[in-house]
Design an enzyme around this catalytic site. Structure first.
Site, PDB file in Angstrom:
ATOM      1  N   CYS A   1      -1.036   0.444 -10.542  1.00 36.67           N
ATOM      2  CA  CYS A   1      -2.159   0.276  -9.607  1.00 36.67           C
ATOM      3  C   CYS A   1      -3.445   0.893 -10.136  1.00 36.67           C
ATOM      4  CB  CYS A   1      -1.799   0.879  -8.243  1.00 36.67           C
ATOM      5  SG  CYS A   1      -0.528  -0.025  -7.339  1.00 36.67           S
TER       6      CYS A   1
ATOM      7  N   ARG B   1       0.848  -1.198   0.000  1.00 35.25           N
ATOM      8  CA  ARG B   1       0.000   0.000   0.000  1.00 35.25           C
ATOM      9  C   ARG B   1       0.879   1.242   0.000  1.00 35.25           C
ATOM     10  NH1 ARG B   1      -3.612  -0.224   5.088  1.00 35.25           N
ATOM     11  NH2 ARG B   1      -5.364   0.486   3.840  1.00 35.25           N
TER      12      ARG B   1
ATOM     13  N   LYS C   1      -7.661  -3.681  -1.027  1.00 29.77           N
ATOM     14  CA  LYS C   1      -6.582  -3.079  -1.819  1.00 29.77           C
ATOM     15  C   LYS C   1      -7.118  -2.570  -3.153  1.00 29.77           C
ATOM     16  CE  LYS C   1      -2.868  -1.866  -3.877  1.00 29.77           C
ATOM     17  NZ  LYS C   1      -1.706  -2.687  -4.138  1.00 29.77           N
TER      18      LYS C   1
END
Length: 422
Positions: free
Chosen positions: A258, A152, A204
């Site tokens: 991401c 993260r 996530k």
């Protein structure tokens, strides 16, 4: 304690170094022999603030070694890429995760911990990873402890955030969760958030999807502002003075490993009930064409068709061009213009700012590198016509004779050139 980290890219290598710095002997695994050779020779292959110094330290202390094959260890951490598949919903391509699991199975022993850090689709741990472990004869939660602990971190600040950010520990069983929490507790100073593996997977993905949706709203606002002759950056600034509003900033699109990838994993898992996420993705993927159309407008009265792009990485002060909208914009513009590049963070691009701007009619800023905050007069003096289009709102100073546009003032360009708004 010994750990194998599978995958030595933008997440795996920093993870390896942080573990090694905190007293855990690390064997870093990568299938690329040249990466292994460079690391063992003392050279890192990625740019990340603070990584070089720590790497040299753990290498000198003999706490890190790179190899192409895993070996017996107490824990195995899988940090390999999970790109999009080339299918209808651009679902998660988990082949690298499967290959990593296949590589560690021959050296896996009872009592070992296996952690998947790679970003994966919902239910991957339950439907793919656990069955592979069990097929090899192990009982998850008793013989082998299995967890998903997604990274993260923000590129450019990884070394700090890896330690101080809260960390989700998603075990397949409570025993798996506690075993993984014990490992990460050796260096994580943020909260260790205990969860089920499926909760960790979806959490996530939704963290990045939230940002993608918010950026899409800002990008749509940029288009609305141009249509209505209203400064959208000023609108965002004022709206964010409300205590419960946090609009993001518009840009040339969304890139990286991401934000431009993870929302599709959610879409593919539940396509019928994710219309908002799908719309946000469509808005963000439309931005490169929007930038190119505005470049066409800004260049329509220019006799010299040379355009200079400032930055190709998907965010500032890094060397990562994965999924970068700037790369797409570059390829589109090259079909119509003579394109030059000034990219100080990508090692194989050695053109100086002066060279890139020579005889150019337009600078298009696509990355928010610190080097672009002030565009020196020596750059713009060499231009055929000094015009700047700043898609990242990063430029703070330009010479007085330079015409400067960002998303806040872009609507004014149509009056100067008598062009229809895109």
């Amino acid at each position: 304690m010994n750990v194998n980290v599978i995958g030595l890219g933008y997440i795996g290598l920093p993870t390896s170094i942080v573990f090694a710095k905190h007293g855990i002997k690390v064997r870093g695994i990568d299938t690329k022999q040249d990466v292994v050779d460079r690391l063992n020779g003392g050279q890192i292959h990625i740019e990340e603030a603070g990584l070089e110094e720590l790497f040299q330290q753990v290498l000198q202390d003999e706490m890190f070694q790179a190899a192409t094959q895993p070996d017996k260890a107490d824990a195995f951490i899988i940090a390999v890429p999970t790109p999009n598949r080339n299918d209808e919903f651009r679902s998660c391509d988990d082949r690298h995760v499967v290959s990593a699991l296949e590589a560690i199975l021959p050296v896996l022993e009872p009592g070992n911990l296996v952690v998947v850090e790679s970003t994966i689709a919902p239910r991957t741990m339950e439907d793919i990873v656990q069955p592979m472990i069990e097929k090899a004869g192990f009982r998850v939660g008793e013989d082998i402890f299995l967890a998903h602990c997604p990274e993260r971190v923000l590129p450019g600040n990884i070394m700090h955030e890896m330690i101080y950010n809260p960390r989700i520990i998603g075990g397949m069983t409570e025993a798996c969760t506690e075993k993984a929490a014990e490992l990460y507790g050796r260096f994580v100073k943020g909260e260790l958030i205990r969860a089920k593996a499926g909760e960790a997977e979806l959490s996530k993905l939704m963290e990045n999807t939230f940002r993608d949706v918010n950026i899409a709203l800002a990008n749509e606002l940029a288009k609305i502002g141009q249509e209505l002759d209203i400064n959208p950056l000023k609108v965002i600034e004022m709206a964010n003075m409300h205590p419960r509003v946090n609009l993001h900033q518009p840009g040339p699109g969304v890139g990286g490993h991401c934000l431009a990838v993870d929302p599709y994993f959610v879409i593919a898992a539940a396509p019928k009930v994710s219309p908002l996420i799908q719309t946000a993705r469509a808005i963000n993927t439309s931005m490169p064409e929007y930038v190119v159309q505005n470049v066409r407008n800004l260049m329509s009265d220019k006799s010299n068709k040379r355009v200079t792009l400032f930055g190709l990485t998907y965010k500032g002060n890094i060397d990562d061009v994965r999924e970068s909208p700037a790369m797409e914009i570059k390829e589109m513009l090259e079909q119509e213009f003579d394109v030059r590049i000034f990219e100080p963070h990508v090692t194989n691009m050695n053109m100086t700012g002066e060279e890139a701007c020579e005889d150019s009619s337009l600078i298009v800023v696509l990355s928010d590198h610190d080097e672009f905050r002030n565009i020196p007069k020596s750059f713009t003096d060499n231009m055929s016509q000094a015009v700047v289009f700043d898609t990242k709102n990063v430029v703070s100073t330009v010479a007085k004779d330079v015409k400067y546009f960002n998303y806040g003032s872009l609507y004014e360009a149509k009056y100067e050139q008598n062009k229809v708004t895109v």
